[in-house]
Design an enzyme around this catalytic site. Structure first.
Site, PDB file in Angstrom:
ATOM      1  N   LYS A 141      15.631   0.117  37.522  1.00  0.00           N
ATOM      2  CA  LYS A 141      14.344   0.238  37.502  1.00  0.00           C
ATOM      3  C   LYS A 141      13.901   0.164  36.000  1.00  0.00           C
ATOM      4  O   LYS A 141      14.601   0.407  35.122  1.00  0.00           O
ATOM      5  CB  LYS A 141      14.014   1.722  38.045  1.00  0.00           C
ATOM      6  CG  LYS A 141      14.590   2.785  37.331  1.00  0.00           C
ATOM      7  CD  LYS A 141      14.629   4.061  38.092  1.00  0.00           C
ATOM      8  CE  LYS A 141      13.276   4.745  38.564  1.00  0.00           C
ATOM      9  NZ  LYS A 141      13.264   6.141  39.167  1.00  0.00           N
ATOM     10  N   SER A 216      10.053   6.754  43.021  1.00  0.00           N
ATOM     11  CA  SER A 216       9.781   6.056  41.750  1.00  0.00           C
ATOM     12  C   SER A 216      10.665   4.725  41.707  1.00  0.00           C
ATOM     13  O   SER A 216      10.006   3.674  41.137  1.00  0.00           O
ATOM     14  CB  SER A 216       9.647   6.748  40.291  1.00  0.00           C
ATOM     15  OG  SER A 216      10.898   7.144  40.104  1.00  0.00           O
ATOM     16  N   SER A 240      13.470  10.145  44.332  1.00  0.00           N
ATOM     17  CA  SER A 240      13.161   8.624  43.710  1.00  0.00           C
ATOM     18  C   SER A 240      14.242   7.550  44.037  1.00  0.00           C
ATOM     19  O   SER A 240      13.855   6.460  44.062  1.00  0.00           O
ATOM     20  CB  SER A 240      12.900   8.714  42.196  1.00  0.00           C
ATOM     21  OG  SER A 240      11.636   9.319  41.859  1.00  0.00           O
TER      22      SER A 240
END
Ligand code: NAG
Ligand code: NAG
Ligand code: NAG
Ligand code: NAG
Ligand code: NAG
Length: 555
Positions: A141, A216, A240
């Site tokens: 990410k 996320s 997340s």
């Protein structure tokens, strides 16, 4: 309403009238809003899903690819190229990648192939031990640093911020021979569960692009689910890793707190108090990649985890809860998700003769409050300070005005977070102290239940992936994952097929402190029994083949 949930209703203790009214109001708002969001989705987003795959390489686990590369059955270059081609194919549909390093990755792959062909290449045995992922591509990410690549955390002011070095976890993956190929989209400052921001836009679900990917680590979840990466690194402070895994139908593991290094993640927790909530871990399609990848990510700390021990599943003790007991503003768990949990429970009873025990941990009802209390920090600089890239300059009303003109640099939810933050739970207040005490008590209840080889089954999320924007009216549904961060214990998100609308659902398997090997062994078994990730069809020699979901075929 199914029998199950209506029965459940009757069992519930009487709720206070005020809570009933608020909940009723919330249901009505939810219903109206989801109608509005469906209309928006209908007119603004065409319904699409990930295209069929055209290369069998994309079906194999990272560990299998590594073995084939070591044995020179395929080249690293072929594998890296196959993934780059897939990314280029899915990116216009899913918008999950934010930056690639394709040329560099291909160069590194060719170097790796050359090394393997050379006469002084280490033996296969040594490579297996020292470079277990030699030549295999991976992704991470945006929040996790890769030297020479952007690290924006979805903040417009950071759109040109480039990392000068690798995060600790990326270093470890590279040392294991893996090759980073791309970084993926996140929510603004990694603090929301829809991956959307004002730099890169919104990522879309591979099973239906009208739905969210979670957050996320949402771009990461979507990319891996669409076979655009064999595996990746996620980070989890309130769910997340696990929410995107659940919404996109892949496996992911939140490691026991303090085992995998958080170094090199932005936003970095600036207090020890928040540092204990954040945990990095693996995300992948094949459950048999979880342990090998975690072994790499944990570095020297892997010795804390017993990852090599053989788990006798018939000796497990299984506990479960269907939901958190009906909390204010949190939606009820969808019947299909409860049914999926019962399929797992039945399987373990039938095949391993382990009978699961239903428990009722009353404090789970307070999950959201316990998490918010644990997230509060000593200094009150808070989210506005974070949104300003830690410079301290942010005029919230001006930014809000800009948002209404569609020209602002922030997402609506980030601005709302700033506005409501001041009503939150203050560090050191009486309420904070009480909640922290309650989370300690809950921790002790978990310890009693799990420390002796127990695992706890719990919904990862109450609903399958909502439509885009819909999380705005379901702000607290992430409490199912967040409470696990408060406790610090390990949890593995496991997919359990698709619901009747074709969207992934699943379950989380929670273990006692440092019992990651148990939750991971159960994840492997769930993958074996229920198929795990649901692949798109494969097109080979012009013919479409439905890909069997037997994980053993690809490991
Ligand atoms: C944002 O913060 C980073 C440090 O995390 C810094 O390197 C960068 O220059 C800042 N960007 C701006 C535009 O202030
Ligand atoms: C190992 O654990 C320690 C203590 O939690 C942590 O500070 C360190 O970063 C970890 N090391 C790695 C390689 O993850
Ligand atoms: C949360 O999930 C429930 C299912 O438990 C769903 O019905 C509801 O719409 C969601 N609401 C919120 C506030 O997230
Ligand atoms: C959160 O919980 C952990 C573990 O109980 C504790 O060490 C930490 O201080 C708590 N943080 C806050 C802000 O209360
Ligand atoms: C919608 C949107 O802005 N998508 C962007 C996502 O990131 C890639 C790579 O930076 C861009 O090419 C897209 O335009």
């Amino acid at each position: 309403m199914t029998q199950m949930s209506s029965k459940n209703r009757k069992e519930k203790p009487k709720m206070k009238p005020i809570i009933q009214v608020v909940n009723l109001f919330h249901r009505v708002v939810e219903l109206i809003a989801s109608g509005v969001f469906s209309l928006i989705a209908y007119f603004c987003h065409p319904k699409e899903c990930q295209p069929p795959i055209k290369n069998r390489i994309l079906l194999y686990s990272a560990s299998t690819l590594a073995a084939q590369i070591r044995q020179q059955e395929i080249t690293s270059e072929e594998v890296v190229q196959a993934y780059i081609d897939r990314i280029n194919e899915i990116q216009p549909i899913l918008n999950c990648v934010v930056e690639g390093r394709f040329e560099e990755a291909l160069e590194e792959a060719r170097k790796c192939d050359k090394m393997l062909r050379s006469s002084n290449a280490p033996s296969i045995k040594i490579l297996t031990m020292e470079k277990p992922f030699l030549g295999v591509p991976f992704t991470t990410k945006d929040c996790i640093a890769i030297a020479g690549m952007k690290q924006t955390a979805g903040l417009v002011v950071r759109k040109n911020t480039v990392s000068d070095r690798d995060a600790e976890t990326v270093k470890l993956m590279r040392a294991a021979g893996a090759i980073p190929i791309a970084k993926t989209n996140v929510s603004e400052l990694a603090m929301w569960w829809e991956s959307s921001n004002c730099i890169y836009g919104t990522s879309r679900n591979p099973y239906n692009t009208r739905h969210i990917v979670g957050g996320s680590s949402g771009g990461e979840g979507a990319l891996i689910a669409a076979a655009g990466s064999p595996f990746g690194i996620g980070s989890d402070i309130g769910g997340s890793i696990r929410m995107p895994c659940f919404f996109n139908g892949i496996f992911g593991h939140k490691t026991t707190r303090g085992v995998v290094s958080n170094e090199g993640q932005y936003p970095s927790p600036h207090h020890e108090e928040q540092d204990v909530l954040l945990s990095l871990g693996p995300m992948c399609r094949n459950p048999f990649d979880l342990i090998p990848m975690l072994r790499v990510l944990a570095g020297k700390n892997a010795s804390m985890l017993n990852l090599d021990s053989k788990v006798d599943l018939s000796k497990l003790k299984i506990y479960y809860m269907e939901d958190d007991g009906g909390q204010l503003l949190v939606s009820p768990v969808e019947p299909e998700i409860k049914k999926a949990m019962y399929r797992v429970i039945d399987y373990f009873a039938r095949v391993h003769k382990v009978k699961a025990k239903k428990v009722d941990l009353k404090k789970m009802k307070k999950s959201t409050d316990l998490w918010l209390a644990n997230m509060s920090t000593k200094d009150a600089r808070g989210f506005a300070y974070e949104l300003s890239n830690r410079t301290g300059v942010l005029n919230i009303w001006w930014k809000l005005a800009q948002w209404f003109t569609f020209m602002g640099p922030h997402t609506l939810i980030a601005l709302i977070t700033v506005l409501v933050e001041s009503f939150g739970i203050k560090f050191g207040s009486e309420k904070h102290t009480k909640l922290i005490q309650q989370s300690r008590d809950l921790y002790l209840e978990f310890k009693d239940m799990l420390d002796d080889g127990g695992i706890f089954l719990y919904p990862t999320h109450p609903t399958a992936a909502p439509m885009h924007h819909e999380p705005l009216i379901k702000p607290f549904n992430f409490s199912y994952t967040a409470i696990i961060n408060v406790l610090g214990v390990p949890s593995t998100a496991c997919p359990l097929g698709l619901n009747q609308n074709g969207l992934p659902i699943g379950i989380q398997v929670i273990g006692g402190m440092y019992q990651d090997h148990l939750t991971l062994a159960v994840a492997e078994e769930i993958g074996r029994a229920f198929g795990g990730w649901v692949p798109p069809p494969l097109i080979e020699n012009g013919a479409t083949i439905e890909v069997p979901t037997d994980i053993a075929l690809y490991t």
